[in-house]
Structures are given as structure tokens and as C-alpha cells.
Scaffold this motif. Structure first.
Motif, mmCIF file in Angstrom:
data_model
loop_
_atom_site.group_PDB
_atom_site.id
_atom_site.type_symbol
_atom_site.label_atom_id
_atom_site.label_comp_id
_atom_site.label_asym_id
_atom_site.label_seq_id
_atom_site.Cartn_x
_atom_site.Cartn_y
_atom_site.Cartn_z
ATOM 1 N N ALA A 38 -2.587 18.463 15.326
ATOM 2 C CA ALA A 38 -3.421 19.211 14.382
ATOM 3 C C ALA A 38 -3.804 18.270 13.246
ATOM 4 N N ASP A 39 -4.854 18.617 12.528
ATOM 5 C CA ASP A 39 -5.301 17.833 11.380
ATOM 6 C C ASP A 39 -4.179 17.763 10.346
ATOM 7 N N ALA A 40 -3.700 16.561 10.073
ATOM 8 C CA ALA A 40 -2.548 16.386 9.188
ATOM 9 C C ALA A 40 -2.838 16.800 7.749
ATOM 10 N N GLU A 41 -4.108 16.862 7.370
ATOM 11 C CA GLU A 41 -4.470 17.239 5.994
ATOM 12 C C GLU A 41 -4.787 18.722 5.858
ATOM 13 N N ASN A 42 -4.655 19.469 6.934
ATOM 14 C CA ASN A 42 -4.971 20.894 6.922
ATOM 15 C C ASN A 42 -3.667 21.677 7.067
ATOM 16 N N PRO A 43 -3.098 22.182 5.961
ATOM 17 C CA PRO A 43 -1.807 22.887 6.049
ATOM 18 C C PRO A 43 -1.812 24.057 7.023
ATOM 19 N N ASP A 44 -2.918 24.802 7.073
ATOM 20 C CA ASP A 44 -2.970 25.940 7.994
ATOM 21 C C ASP A 44 -2.904 25.472 9.440
ATOM 22 N N ALA A 45 -3.595 24.380 9.746
ATOM 23 C CA ALA A 45 -3.573 23.837 11.107
ATOM 24 C C ALA A 45 -2.175 23.334 11.454
ATOM 25 N N VAL A 46 -1.528 22.664 10.518
ATOM 26 C CA VAL A 46 -0.177 22.155 10.756
ATOM 27 C C VAL A 46 0.784 23.313 10.989
ATOM 28 N N ARG A 47 0.607 24.386 10.263
ATOM 29 C CA ARG A 47 1.475 25.558 10.467
ATOM 30 C C ARG A 47 1.299 26.133 11.867
ATOM 31 N N ARG A 48 0.115 25.960 12.457
ATOM 32 C CA ARG A 48 -0.085 26.419 13.833
ATOM 33 C C ARG A 48 0.816 25.652 14.798
ATOM 34 N N ILE A 49 1.046 24.373 14.512
ATOM 35 C CA ILE A 49 1.990 23.598 15.335
ATOM 36 C C ILE A 49 3.375 24.228 15.263
ATOM 37 N N TYR A 50 3.827 24.485 14.045
ATOM 38 C CA TYR A 50 5.171 25.053 13.868
ATOM 39 C C TYR A 50 5.296 26.390 14.593
ATOM 40 N N ARG A 51 4.252 27.215 14.505
ATOM 41 C CA ARG A 51 4.323 28.527 15.156
ATOM 42 C C ARG A 51 4.310 28.382 16.673
ATOM 43 N N ALA A 52 3.444 27.518 17.188
ATOM 44 C CA ALA A 52 3.339 27.361 18.640
ATOM 45 C C ALA A 52 4.638 26.830 19.236
ATOM 46 N N LYS A 53 5.294 25.919 18.534
ATOM 47 C CA LYS A 53 6.525 25.314 19.037
ATOM 48 C C LYS A 53 7.760 26.158 18.747
ATOM 49 N N GLY A 54 7.662 27.053 17.756
ATOM 50 C CA GLY A 54 8.862 27.724 17.280
ATOM 51 C C GLY A 54 9.736 26.768 16.503
ATOM 52 N N ARG A 55 9.105 25.859 15.775
ATOM 53 C CA ARG A 55 9.785 24.773 15.076
ATOM 54 C C ARG A 55 10.043 25.169 13.624
ATOM 55 N N PRO A 56 11.232 24.891 13.088
ATOM 56 C CA PRO A 56 11.487 25.182 11.673
ATOM 57 C C PRO A 56 10.499 24.421 10.781
ATOM 58 N N SER A 57 10.001 25.070 9.748
ATOM 59 C CA SER A 57 8.964 24.463 8.913
ATOM 60 C C SER A 57 9.484 23.325 8.043
ATOM 61 N N ASP A 58 10.814 23.166 7.956
ATOM 62 C CA ASP A 58 11.353 22.053 7.173
ATOM 63 C C ASP A 58 11.670 20.845 8.052
ATOM 64 N N HIS A 59 11.245 20.903 9.337
ATOM 65 C CA HIS A 59 11.487 19.790 10.264
ATOM 66 C C HIS A 59 10.213 18.960 10.322
ATOM 67 N N PRO A 60 10.203 17.751 9.753
ATOM 68 C CA PRO A 60 8.961 16.994 9.550
ATOM 69 C C PRO A 60 8.281 16.572 10.845
ATOM 70 N N LEU A 61 6.977 16.334 10.722
ATOM 71 C CA LEU A 61 6.159 15.873 11.834
ATOM 72 C C LEU A 61 5.786 14.407 11.627
ATOM 73 N N ILE A 62 5.283 13.776 12.672
ATOM 74 C CA ILE A 62 4.795 12.400 12.599
ATOM 75 C C ILE A 62 3.272 12.438 12.589
ATOM 76 N N VAL A 63 2.670 11.665 11.696
ATOM 77 C CA VAL A 63 1.214 11.580 11.593
ATOM 78 C C VAL A 63 0.730 10.351 12.348
ATOM 79 N N HIS A 64 -0.159 10.571 13.302
ATOM 80 C CA HIS A 64 -0.729 9.493 14.100
ATOM 81 C C HIS A 64 -2.040 9.037 13.478
ATOM 82 N N VAL A 65 -2.212 7.720 13.366
ATOM 83 C CA VAL A 65 -3.408 7.154 12.740
ATOM 84 C C VAL A 65 -4.005 6.085 13.650
ATOM 85 N N ALA A 66 -5.287 5.825 13.455
ATOM 86 C CA ALA A 66 -5.990 4.813 14.246
ATOM 87 C C ALA A 66 -5.640 3.409 13.744
#
Length: 341
Positions: A38-66
Motif C-alpha cells: 500500500a502507499d506508505a504515505e497514505n495512513p488509510d491505505a496502510v491500515r488496509r494492510i493491517y486489517r487484511a492481514k489481521g496484523r497488530p497496528s503497533d507491528h511496523p512495516l517495511i517501506v520499499h523504495v526504487a
């Protein structure tokens, strides 16, 4: 498309980039495992990751860059130590933990003041990141992407794994880019370089394809192990990477006890480095694994997924050698087994 597809079309990649820019979810291939992006700068989009995975929201993600990304857009500083590691291992399966630039929402870092950055080497991942960056006025784009599986389960190394994992999501909710099986097969090495101003050097938070010895060749010393003040990172929980079928580890000394368990009935799977003396072979299945750590890692998650579909009562995996080159595989197997302790 099927998992035999080696490269999606330009139109598919463009459509995926637009989906990300619009706040949607895209599963995409990397050299390590498939990511749920998801777009790393879009909090709502990032929250969709957490919901889809069932992941705790305090468990950090990795940001992929070009490869051409301005890293100071994402991090507030880039210590010389980080620059050394980037020059040696990017693009590739290495994630660096850096101080987060305050402009980047802390949704991606589980509320922490750090950020995990990685530049993947997979050509499809790079193309996706470049297309997304082209859609942004800043020219910068990052995709927050943990592994594309339900939280705590086995990571996916093929698009079919992602489809199986998220069969509850429609194509409007999750777009999947296919590009064949992942080359590395396990998640990236994570190194913390966020505390150099405190006098700390590199700290290895998660082992992976890039080993401590390889890092030492670049910076002159092996990274330290995690300490109490280390940032929380992906894959750091005691129980993780687990199949749904109970899994236990065994060694040569415990083979007699294992035979006793198998003789009691049920149907079991045994993963070992060599064929064990046959017993109750009509009920149980043996799987001989590679003695080479990189080949073992490449097949590890696909193997666990195959066994998970075998309707076994239990999966028994022979412990790997306790040597540095097996550290990443031992880490994943130990966490998988811990889920059933």
C-alpha cells in the motif's frame, strides 16, 4: 495468469501503480517473498494492510523504495554506516532501520520514530515502484509491504499462495501481480542503523539471505544482536511463520522418541536431510530436504504450504546445522515451531 508468468505486462504494472496511488492494495513479487503493498504515505491505505492481514497496528512495516529514491525523503538522516551497507547490498534483500523523517506518517512504523527501508532487486518490484513515483508530484514513492499472508502464517513465495491466503478478498480489493516463484524464499535481513548518534554500530534484528559474515566484510565487524532498546521490527515475535498444521523440530537424538510417536497412529509428515529407516511408511510421508542452506531457504515456505495441505496430524522437521550459514533458516523454523509450544 499463472505462477509460470515471469513478467507481467506494462499495462498490468501501470494498473497496479495506479491502484496503489488511489489507496488500494497490491500484492507483488520481490526476490524474498511476495509483499502486500500500500502507499506508505497514505495512513488509510496502510491500515488496509493491517486489517487484511489481521496484523497488530503497533507491528511496523517495511517501506520499499526504487533504486533512485531520495532516502532523505523517508529518513531524517543517513549515517555513513547505512551508506556503506546500501552501496554493498542494494538493491537486494537487506532492510535498514533508520530514523524516520517526521513528514512520513508513523502508521508504517507502528508508532515508532524509526522507519524500515528496503530497495528490492526484483525487476517487477522496481518497475512498480518507478511507475508509482512517476505518478507523484514529488517524484518519490514508497510501498509499505509486509509479506502477503495472514499475520503469523507462512509467507508466500508464489502468486498462488497469495490467492489462497486472501481468498476472502475480491480483485477490486486486492490486485495481484504475478511473476513466478521468489528467488530467495525468506524475508530480508534487517539491520538497525538508527542509533549511531548514541555510539551504537550495526545491530542485526532479523537474519536473512545477507549474513552477518557478509555484513562484516563491508563494515569490518559482525553486527551485534538485538538489545532491549532495539526498535520492534517485522518477524521479531517468538511465534511466527507457522503453518496451520502443528510443527515440531527433532534431531538425531530424538529419532527414537519420534518413532514411538509415529507408531501410535495418525498420519504425519517428516522432513529430514536423509531418508530415515522406514517404519509405518504406509501412513507417514518422508520429505528429503536440501543440505544446502540457500536451496533449503528457497523451498522452505512452499514446502510448508504443501505439507499444510496434506491433512497431516503433525509435521516433524529435522533441526538444521547450528552454523552461521543456517542461521536464517533456523530462525524461521524455530519461530514456526514456537507457535505450537
Amino acid at each position: 495468469m499463472t505462477d509460470a508468468v515471469l513478467h507481467p505486462s506494462d499495462q498490468d504494472i501501470q494498473r497496479a501503480a495506479e491502484r496503489l496511488a488511489q489507496g488500494g492494495l497490491v500484492a507483488f513479487p520481490t526476490e524474498t517473498v511476495y509483499g502486500l503493498g500500500a502507499d506508505a504515505e497514505n495512513p488509510d491505505a496502510v491500515r488496509r494492510i493491517y486489517r487484511a492481514k489481521g496484523r497488530p497496528s503497533d507491528h511496523p512495516l517495511i517501506v520499499h523504495v526504487a533504486p533512485q529514491a531520495d532516502l532523505l525523503y523517508w529518513a531524517s538522516e543517513l549515517p555513513p554506516l547505512a551508506q556503506q551497507l546500501i552501496a554493498a547490498f542494494w538493491p537486494g534483500p537487506l532492510t535498514l532501520i533508520l530514523p524516520r523523517n517526521p513528514r512520513i506518517p508513523d502508521t508504517v512504523s507502528g508508532g515508532q520514530a524509526t522507519i524500515g527501508l528496503r530497495c528490492p532487486s526484483h525487476p517487477v518490484a522496481q518497475a512498480l515502484l518507478q511507475r508509482m513515483a512517476a505518478l507523484r508530484p514529488s517524484g518519490q514513492a514508497g510501498v509499505a509491504a509486509p509479506s502477503a499472508n495472514k499475520f503469523g502464517q507462512v509467507s508466500p513465495t508464489a502468486a498462488s499462495h497469495v490467492r489462497d491466503e486472501f481468498s476472502d478478498l475480491s480483485s477490486d480489493e486486492l490486485l495481484i501481480l504475478e511473476a513466478g516463484p521468489s528467488e530467495v524464499g525468506i524475508e530480508s535481513t534487517i539491520v538497525d542503523v538508527s542509533r549511531t548518534r548514541q555510539g551504537l554500530g550495526a545491530v542485526l534484528l532479523r537474519p536473512g539471505h545477507i549474513t552477518a559474515a557478509m555484513i562484516a566484510q563491508v563494515i569490518g565487524y559482525e553486527p551485534a544482536g538485538p538489545d532491549a532498546q532495539a526498535p520492534q521490527v517485522s518477524g521479531s515475535l517468538k511465534a511466527h511463520y507457522a503453518p496451520r498444521t502443528p510443527l515440531s523440530l527433532f534431531d538425531e537424538q530424538s529419532v527414537p522418541a519420534l518413532k514411538a510417536v509415529l507408531s501410535q497412529g495418525g498420519r504425519h509428515a517428516v522432513v529430514a536431510f536423509a531418508a530415515l529407516p522406514p517404519f509405518a511408511a504406509d501412513r507417514h510421508d518422508w520429505h528429503v530436504c536440501s543440505p544446502e542452506p540457500q536451496a533449503y531457504a528457497q523451498d522452505l515456505y512452499a514446502m510448508l504450504r504443501r505439507l499444510d495441505q496434506g491433512q497431516y496430524e503433525h509435521i516433524w522437521v529435522q533441526r538444521c546445522p547450528d552454523t552461521p550459514e543456517w542461521r536464517a533458516v533456523n530462525d524461521r523454523l524455530g519461530r514456526a515451531a514456537a507457535a505450537f509450544e
